[in-house]
Design a protein around this motif. Structure first.
Motif: not given
Length: 344
Positions: A43, A46, A48-51, A80, A84, A86-87
């Protein structure tokens, strides 16, 4: 001389005495600590969000705290949103089947695998058995994420789950001379030994893994509970209902001599009306339970009893599992580390 109290003065009440046997080690293990750090670092690096696929560890308090930082918990990768993709997505400490990182790669997702290194070791042991031409027996609990992940390391049909004595009796191998076993890392040491003894009696040629599968933290916490449980009126284990290692601690306490043993997630779950007149309390915490909840429960008893804490130190844990290289350039502040340790 007899002293008369004023009419509006209440007599001072004396709290009943209580001896609290507090286990050490307890709570977070190195694998849990590493998994939580991975989410926090991701987090920070990168944004938020981080899944996170599945609960990173089995503890609602920890999960909610990570959600507040920007983690989004999902069960499958197709949850996802395309915008997103790329998260980062983090795989939980329990491990995942090989199909999950393969699916992530196919979807062009960036993933971070927070599988506990000791679970990864069991995966490698199962794969080694398979490469030596052995059918793999996995001693564990059906439906647990770790079991699903371990079975998913090998082709369908290459692993048989052994959960009970009845499973041992029913199992008919194609070749009794070509068997190898591994175990879920969070099992009861005694229960595993019992099932393993039954398997070895039926299949004396069965091969053991190269190293012990049950992790050091599971063993240490169970040994501490065994030592402190005899003569205890009530034994509390801090942990979640879906935490295998926490549930095993409850069972160990009962077998070791505690009059009553309960699993609680917070102090608010303590059934005070059922506690009754207790003189000795045992307290431990599963490997995914933060220390702040242990403190919360101690404070709850101190509000009702005159508590004397007896610290039972049965082992010293020095293990430290580093995070993956891609996150090592991110610095965890003192506040970050406090959060990782469950303080917020």
């Amino acid at each position: 001389m007899l002293q008369t109290l004023p009419a509006d003065a209440a007599p001072e009440t004396t709290k009943p005495p209580l001896t609290l046997r507090l286990c050490q080690p307890r709570g977070f293990c190195a694998g849990v600590d590493r998994a939580i750090q991975i989410v926090v670092l991701a987090i920070k690096k990168y944004g938020a969000p981080v899944y996170v696929r599945h609960e990173i560890v089995h503890n609602r308090y920890v999960v909610e705290g990570l959600q507040n930082l920007g983690a989004v918990f999902i069960e499958e990768l197709d949850e996802i949103p395309p915008e997103h993709n790329q998260s980062p997505v983090v795989f939980s400490a329990h491990g995942v089947p090989k199909s999950v990182p393969a699916d992530a790669t196919e979807r062009n997702l960036f993933y971070l695998d927070a599988t506990c290194p000791l679970v990864s070791k069991v995966h490698k042991q199962a794969i080694r058995h398979y490469r030596h031409g052995r059918h793999v027996l996995l001693i564990g609990h059906a439906g647990h994420p770790e079991v699903i992940g371990t079975m998913g390391q090998l082709p369908e049909g290459a692993v048989t789950l052994i959960e009970t004595d009845e499973d041992v009796r029913r199992f008919v191998p194609q070749d009794p001379e070509a068997l190898g076993f591994v175990t879920q890392t969070t099992l009861s040491v005694e229960d595993t030994a019992h099932i393993l003894e039954a398997l070895q009696e039926r299949f004396p040629a069965m091969q053991a893994p190269a190293a012990e599968s049950i992790c050091y933290a599971t063993t240490n916490r169970q040994e501490a509970v065994k030592e402190t449980a005899p003569g205890v009126d009530l034994y509390l284990v801090v942990g979640a209902p879906n935490s295998s290692n926490s549930r095993r601690l409850v069972e160990v306490a009962e077998r070791a001599g505690a009059r009553m043993s309960l699993l609680v997630q917070r102090a608010s779950e303590i059934p005070w009306n059922d506690v009754g007149d207790i003189k000795t309390l045992g307290l431990s915490a599963g490997a995914s339970a933060p220390e702040i909840i242990v403190d919360e429960i101690i404070d709850a008893f101190k509000a009702r009893f005159e508590v004397t804490v007896d610290l039972a130190i049965t082992a010293t844990e020095t293990e430290d599992f580093p995070v993956m290289r891609v996150l090592r350039d991110v610095e965890l502040t003192k506040a970050d580390m406090a959060f990782v340790n469950g303080e917020r």
